[in-house]
Design a protein around this motif. Sequence first.
Motif, PDB file in Angstrom:
ATOM      1  N   ILE A  38      17.539 -61.015  37.439  1.00  0.00           N
ATOM      2  CA  ILE A  38      17.208 -59.618  37.162  1.00  0.00           C
ATOM      3  C   ILE A  38      18.486 -58.797  37.179  1.00  0.00           C
ATOM      4  O   ILE A  38      19.295 -58.903  38.110  1.00  0.00           O
ATOM      5  CB  ILE A  38      16.205 -59.065  38.192  1.00  0.00           C
ATOM      6  N   ASN A  40      19.627 -54.910  37.219  1.00  0.00           N
ATOM      7  CA  ASN A  40      19.076 -53.589  37.502  1.00  0.00           C
ATOM      8  C   ASN A  40      20.201 -52.565  37.466  1.00  0.00           C
ATOM      9  O   ASN A  40      21.274 -52.800  38.022  1.00  0.00           O
ATOM     10  CB  ASN A  40      18.406 -53.595  38.885  1.00  0.00           C
ATOM     11  N   SER A  41      19.969 -51.448  36.794  1.00  0.00           N
ATOM     12  CA  SER A  41      20.968 -50.378  36.757  1.00  0.00           C
ATOM     13  C   SER A  41      20.368 -49.124  37.378  1.00  0.00           C
ATOM     14  O   SER A  41      19.187 -48.827  37.198  1.00  0.00           O
ATOM     15  CB  SER A  41      21.401 -50.092  35.316  1.00  0.00           C
ATOM     16  N   GLN A  42      21.198 -48.414  38.117  1.00  0.00           N
ATOM     17  CA  GLN A  42      20.743 -47.186  38.761  1.00  0.00           C
ATOM     18  C   GLN A  42      21.825 -46.131  38.622  1.00  0.00           C
ATOM     19  O   GLN A  42      22.971 -46.345  39.021  1.00  0.00           O
ATOM     20  CB  GLN A  42      20.457 -47.447  40.237  1.00  0.00           C
ATOM     21  N   VAL A  49      18.238 -43.810  32.442  1.00  0.00           N
ATOM     22  CA  VAL A  49      18.369 -45.267  32.505  1.00  0.00           C
ATOM     23  C   VAL A  49      19.353 -45.767  31.450  1.00  0.00           C
ATOM     24  O   VAL A  49      19.712 -45.047  30.527  1.00  0.00           O
ATOM     25  CB  VAL A  49      17.002 -45.976  32.292  1.00  0.00           C
ATOM     26  N   TYR A  64      14.828 -49.851  29.685  1.00  0.00           N
ATOM     27  CA  TYR A  64      14.378 -49.723  31.068  1.00  0.00           C
ATOM     28  C   TYR A  64      15.520 -50.106  32.004  1.00  0.00           C
ATOM     29  O   TYR A  64      16.396 -50.877  31.640  1.00  0.00           O
ATOM     30  CB  TYR A  64      13.171 -50.639  31.325  1.00  0.00           C
ATOM     31  N   ALA A  65      15.467 -49.607  33.235  1.00  0.00           N
ATOM     32  CA  ALA A  65      16.537 -49.849  34.201  1.00  0.00           C
ATOM     33  C   ALA A  65      16.622 -51.314  34.615  1.00  0.00           C
ATOM     34  O   ALA A  65      17.675 -51.797  34.997  1.00  0.00           O
ATOM     35  CB  ALA A  65      16.322 -48.977  35.437  1.00  0.00           C
ATOM     36  N   ARG A  66      15.504 -52.037  34.509  1.00  0.00           N
ATOM     37  CA  ARG A  66      15.427 -53.405  35.026  1.00  0.00           C
ATOM     38  C   ARG A  66      15.167 -54.391  33.877  1.00  0.00           C
ATOM     39  O   ARG A  66      14.223 -54.232  33.133  1.00  0.00           O
ATOM     40  CB  ARG A  66      14.285 -53.448  36.032  1.00  0.00           C
ATOM     41  N   SER A  68      14.591 -58.455  33.218  1.00  0.00           N
ATOM     42  CA  SER A  68      14.340 -59.796  33.761  1.00  0.00           C
ATOM     43  C   SER A  68      14.599 -60.834  32.684  1.00  0.00           C
ATOM     44  O   SER A  68      14.163 -60.673  31.549  1.00  0.00           O
ATOM     45  CB  SER A  68      12.887 -59.929  34.226  1.00  0.00           C
ATOM     46  N   ARG A 100      23.166 -54.109  39.599  1.00  0.00           N
ATOM     47  CA  ARG A 100      22.881 -55.144  40.596  1.00  0.00           C
ATOM     48  C   ARG A 100      22.211 -56.310  39.880  1.00  0.00           C
ATOM     49  O   ARG A 100      21.273 -56.132  39.107  1.00  0.00           O
ATOM     50  CB  ARG A 100      21.947 -54.582  41.657  1.00  0.00           C
ATOM     51  N   SER A 112      22.484 -62.095  45.325  1.00  0.00           N
ATOM     52  CA  SER A 112      22.700 -60.909  44.495  1.00  0.00           C
ATOM     53  C   SER A 112      24.168 -60.498  44.527  1.00  0.00           C
ATOM     54  O   SER A 112      24.941 -60.971  45.358  1.00  0.00           O
ATOM     55  CB  SER A 112      21.835 -59.743  44.986  1.00  0.00           C
TER      56      SER A 112
END
Length: 122
Positions: A38, A40-42, A49, A64-66, A68, A100, A112
Amino acid sequence: MSKVKDISIMIMEKEISSGQDVHGSINLNYRGRYDSIIINSQIQNSNDVFNYTNINGKKINHPYARLSIFGNDIGDKKTLEFIANTKHVPSTDSSNVKFRVTIIQEHKEVASDIANIKIVKS
């Protein structure tokens, strides 16, 4: 001598402007079984996003931020390359961003890594 991480992420750009592409590279050294990776961006203090537009040379549109990626889709690859961008405009001089990457096995996080960049006002 430092231990090789099971998974690591590197972002080529340390600072970007709104609309500029971010080029990321994920190195996978994990030897165990896993279900997915995964990304993930924040963007700090924002609901904005990143839109993932490319994964290993394949065009995608994932706003989307995530993101997979199933282990079966990764296969034996040890490196994943991605491109993402955002329309976020910082309300101050800059916004901090955290990318991440996580290895997931049976709904649990196995390993991670984190990379940080800044979005600066143009």
